[in-house]
Design a protein around this motif. Structure first.
Motif, PDB file in Angstrom:
ATOM      1  N   GLU A 143       0.831  -1.166   0.013  1.00 56.40           N
ATOM      2  CA  GLU A 143       0.031   0.029  -0.093  1.00 56.40           C
ATOM      3  C   GLU A 143       0.681   1.274  -0.212  1.00 56.40           C
ATOM      4  OE1 GLU A 143      -2.375  -0.528   3.353  1.00 56.40           O
ATOM      5  OE2 GLU A 143      -3.610  -2.169   2.697  1.00 56.40           O
ATOM      6  N   LYS A 146       2.318   1.923  -3.625  1.00 60.31           N
ATOM      7  CA  LYS A 146       1.340   2.595  -4.265  1.00 60.31           C
ATOM      8  C   LYS A 146       0.966   4.075  -4.227  1.00 60.31           C
ATOM      9  CE  LYS A 146      -1.541  -1.701  -4.784  1.00 60.31           C
ATOM     10  NZ  LYS A 146      -2.731  -2.340  -4.330  1.00 60.31           N
ATOM     11  N   ARG A 147       1.412   4.595  -2.979  1.00 65.05           N
ATOM     12  CA  ARG A 147       1.136   5.938  -2.682  1.00 65.05           C
ATOM     13  C   ARG A 147       2.456   6.742  -2.864  1.00 65.05           C
ATOM     14  NH1 ARG A 147      -0.799   8.180   3.219  1.00 65.05           N
ATOM     15  NH2 ARG A 147      -1.512  10.182   2.422  1.00 65.05           N
TER      16      ARG A 147
END
Length: 216
Positions: A143, A146-147
């Protein structure tokens, strides 16, 4: 246009932090190059973004020390020390949603830890919290990647995730605002220096330079 771009970028990413508004900050006298990790460009809405991490630890600037004093007091604790762990620098290139023009922008987010006089968890309780992190670790890295860009690796092994408020002193094991990737040797330094910060020892009990490192 760099001003508008910086605001759009920072609100989009986190809604907090401190933007440089397109300017490069001036290091304090005597500043030395930081350990640096530059991640690949990442496609984001309206353009692309690059994350660069600069690692301390450094003494906290006055702003961070003041924030820590207020935080500890609001929680019913006493501030023992403050450690500026890293800076997360974000560069963005693209077009504004509201205007069809190309822009470049940048922001920096200072990551620091307030060493309040928190009670220590027992070894068993600390182990339980660490188990929660280890069970969530792989998903968290995905996660985060992805950021901000691919979670860093060294010789094929993922960098450790550093908990800003450590698990031994009640840090949340899976809160994304409490974890960032730390270069392994730097992570070792954090581990060695945290006890001194909690004990109110120098240099963590005094204010440091406004910008103690250079980008080089």
């Amino acid at each position: 246009m760099k001003l508008a771009g910086a605001v759009v970028l920072w609100v989009f990413l986190t809604g907090c932090g401190s933007a440089n508004l397109g300017t490069k900050p001036t290091p304090s006298p005597g500043a030395k190059p930081a350990v640096k990790k530059e991640l690949p460009w990442l496609t984001v809405p309206g353009g692309r973004m690059k994350t660069t991490l600069f690692y301390g630890p450094w003494q906290c600037r006055r702003e961070f020390m003041n924030q820590c004093q207020m935080q500890c007091a609001s929680e019913g604790h006493v501030l023992k020390g403050c450690m500026w762990l890293a800076d997360l620098k974000l560069d963005w290139e693209g077009s504004l949603f509201v205007l069809p023009v190309d822009v470049e922008a940048g922001s920096r987010y200072g990551i620091y830890h307030c060493c309040c006089d928190y009670a220590e968890l027992s070894k068993l309780a600390t182990r339980t919290e660490r188990d929660k992190w280890e069970g969530r670790r792989n998903a968290f890295r995905q996660e985060w990647s992805k950021r901000f860009g691919d979670w860093p690796e060294e010789t094929g092994k993922a960098w450790p995730g550093h908990h800003v408020r450590d698990l031994k002193h009640g840090g949340n094991p899976v809160d994304p605002h409490n974890i960032f990737p730390a270069q392994p040797l730097v992570h070792d330094v954090y581990t060695r220096e945290y006890p001194g910060c909690y004990d109110g020892k120098a240099p963590w009990n005094t204010v440091g330079a406004e910008l103690p490192y250079t980008d080089n």
